[in-house]
Design an enzyme around this catalytic site. Structure first.
Site, short mmCIF file in Angstrom:
data_model
loop_
_atom_site.label_atom_id
_atom_site.label_comp_id
_atom_site.label_asym_id
_atom_site.label_seq_id
_atom_site.Cartn_x
_atom_site.Cartn_y
_atom_site.Cartn_z
N TYR A 111 12.18 29.79 -44.48
CA TYR A 111 11.54 31.19 -44.32
C TYR A 111 11.81 31.40 -42.94
O TYR A 111 11.85 30.75 -41.92
CB TYR A 111 9.97 30.85 -44.43
CG TYR A 111 8.98 32.17 -44.00
CD1 TYR A 111 9.18 33.40 -44.94
CD2 TYR A 111 8.32 32.19 -42.87
CE1 TYR A 111 8.54 34.41 -44.89
CE2 TYR A 111 7.90 33.56 -42.89
CZ TYR A 111 7.72 34.75 -43.65
OH TYR A 111 7.24 35.69 -43.43
N ASP B 273 16.98 28.84 -36.42
CA ASP B 273 15.60 29.28 -36.36
C ASP B 273 14.66 28.52 -35.85
O ASP B 273 14.25 27.54 -36.44
CB ASP B 273 15.27 30.08 -37.60
CG ASP B 273 13.76 30.66 -37.60
OD1 ASP B 273 13.20 30.54 -36.32
OD2 ASP B 273 13.40 31.16 -38.67
N LYS C 3 5.84 31.57 -31.88
CA LYS C 3 4.77 30.71 -31.89
C LYS C 3 4.31 30.18 -30.49
O LYS C 3 3.78 31.10 -29.83
CB LYS C 3 4.66 29.85 -33.01
CG LYS C 3 4.87 30.34 -34.41
CD LYS C 3 4.81 29.48 -35.47
CE LYS C 3 5.34 29.90 -36.87
NZ LYS C 3 4.18 30.32 -37.53
N1 PLP Z 1 10.90 31.65 -38.73
C1 PLP Z 1 10.22 30.77 -39.12
C2 PLP Z 1 10.85 29.35 -38.97
C3 PLP Z 1 8.83 30.76 -39.23
O1 PLP Z 1 8.18 29.88 -39.61
C4 PLP Z 1 8.33 32.11 -39.26
C5 PLP Z 1 6.46 32.45 -39.52
O2 PLP Z 1 5.87 31.48 -39.76
C6 PLP Z 1 8.72 33.19 -38.78
C7 PLP Z 1 10.22 32.95 -38.53
C8 PLP Z 1 8.33 34.40 -38.90
O3 PLP Z 1 7.78 34.60 -37.54
P1 PLP Z 1 6.48 35.79 -37.55
O4 PLP Z 1 5.48 35.48 -38.45
O5 PLP Z 1 5.89 35.63 -36.10
O6 PLP Z 1 6.79 37.23 -37.84
#
Ligand code: PLP
Length: 438
Positions: free
Chosen positions: A148, A243, A276
């Site tokens: 994700y 990511d 985060k």
């Molecule tokens: N990338 C990863 C690995 C994530 O776990 C998340 C959210 O949980 C995101 C991107 C997206 O972040 P946001 O919820 O701040 O848009």
């Protein structure tokens, strides 16, 4: 018996779709009434009915130091008194960018030379992809099934009918043409990655991968997997986007990239994304990478990206205060807390004879009701998912607030002290019994 949470949920559903501002909060997969939280401090959260829980959600990761850490709160209050938002550069942004760049170092490598601050993880990955496309002049993106990266259109793509086929929309509202710019491959499958590059290599701008997957439950990356992705991408003239929105500054002081490099699997991603923890609980995320790549962003380069609230001074203050306090001792505490919860969880589930696995990546771990830790999304789905609902509700009834889905990681904080951990240990045997019955 209805309580204030039920009243609020009912009212919320009349003015907010599903009563929530992010779907997982609605308890869709576990049923029941979501707890409307009124406050959070240290390892605890308190709901609208005044009930306190030991928290293992940590706002889905940001609360590394524990909720409402007094010095983080004070930093935000001080910043607020100076003005909520300027829409102009600030000294704090420079400090935070330097903090991020200086922490993401391991094995003599420093993949983050420049940083751009944004407000959400979704924006960070979306921008990283646009940047990769701008740099390479190519359109296609390779992503992994079950990873994700936020909710931008091209990343909500579902696997097509074959490995090297273009993806289909993963949700209503994503145009087929946008999804078709993404190639979705099974996680951990290097042969599948090589196959998509063999079929489409000259059109692929980037591979994007969760540094360690934590949105299909926690999955430990196969040894050297990310390094192999870097080799495949670079050999084809594509970029590797790692990511770290969830794992960055949480699993290890230098993120999952740093953990892997220290384990002997060195590699250089072109772009990393953070979120985060980096915002300490305020809306802030970032992308960072090689200078020549990052300089392709506007205003130095041709790839446009902007944000009214980007680098917001309150968020920046929370991020700086958090990263400055995320010392090696904090990670020792997180690891010790994880050790204790995992030991108690294994003991409780084993005592009931329940098939289980507790995959772990640094300080981060999760639960799967199956014999072996899942290696990809298909395996993550092929578990005894139904056992999680009674387990979750028994934990909640016993005063432990878990992520309301079997596919989410559990987050400890540095504030999980003996008393908080003891409450989790006391709750687990009853929850394991409930899972065994259910
Ligand atoms: N990338 C990863 C690995 C994530 O776990 C998340 C959210 O949980 C995101 C991107 C997206 O972040 P946001 O919820 O701040 O848009």
């Amino acid at each position: 018996m209805t309580d204030r949470n039920d009243e609020l949920f009912s009212h919320a559903r009349s003015v907010i779709p599903g009563g929530v501002n992010s779907p997982v909060r609605a308890y869709g997969s576990v049923g029941g009434t979501p707890r409307f939280l009124a406050s959070a401090r240290g390892a605890y959260v308190t709901d609208a009915a005044g009930r306190e829980y030991v928290d293992l959600v940590a706002s889905w990761g940001p609360a590394l130091l524990g909720h409402a850490h007094p010095e983080v709160v004070a930093a935000v209050q001080e910043a607020a008194a100076q003005g909520l938002s300027f829409g102009a550069p600030t000294e704090g942004e420079v400090r935070l960018a330097e903090l991020i760049a200086s922490r993401v170092r391991a094995g003599g490598l420093a993949p983050v030379e420049e940083v751009r601050l944004v407000s959400t993880g979704t924006e960070a990955t979306m921008t990283a992809i646009r940047l990769a496309r701008g740099v390479t002049g190519r359109d296609l993106l390779v992503k992994f099934d079950g990873n994700y990266h936020g909710h931008s259109d091209g990343l909500l793509a579902a696997a097509g009918s074959g490995v090297a086929t273009l993806a289909l929309p993963g949700t209503a509202g994503v145009p087929a043409g946008v999804a078709a710019e993404t190639l979705v491959v099974p996680y951990g499958d290097l042969d599948a990655v090589r196959a998509v590059f063999a079929a489409h290599g000259e059109r692929i701008a980037a591979i994007i991968v969760e540094a360690a997957p934590a949105n299909m439950g926690v999955v430990e990356p196969p040894a050297g997997f990310n390094a192999a992705l870097a080799d495949i991408a670079h050999a084809a003239g594509a970029l590797l986007i790692v990511d770290e929105v969830l794992t960055g500054f949480r699993v290890h002081p230098a993120g999952e990239w740093g953990r892997q490099v220290e384990a002997g699997h060195a590699y250089l991603p072109d772009i990393l994304t953070f979120g985060k923890v980096v915002g300490g609980g305020m809306p802030l995320a970032a992308l960072g990478g090689r200078r020549d790549v990052m300089e392709q962003l506007a205003p130095t380069g041709p790839v446009y990206q902007a944000g009214t609230l980007s680098g917001n001074p309150l968020s920046v203050a929370a991020g700086i205060a958090t990263l400055e306090r995320a010392t090696p001792e904090v990670y020792d505490r997180l690891n010790a807390a994880a050790d204790r919860v995992i030991a108690a969880l294994t003991g409780a589930l084993a005592a009931e004879g329940l098939a289980h696995a507790i995959p772990r990546v640094g300080t981060l771990f999760g639960l799967a009701f199956r014999d072996a830790a899942p290696r990809d999304y298909d395996e993550a789905k092929a578990q005894d998912q139904a056992r999680f609902t009674p387990f979750f509700h028994a934990m909640l009834d016993a005063g432990v607030h878990l992520p309301p889905s079997i596919f989410e990681a559990w987050f400890v904080t540095a504030a999980h002290d003996d008393a908080a951990l003891a409450r989790i240990e006391e709750a687990l045997p009853g929850a394991a019994r409930a899972a065994a019955r259910g």
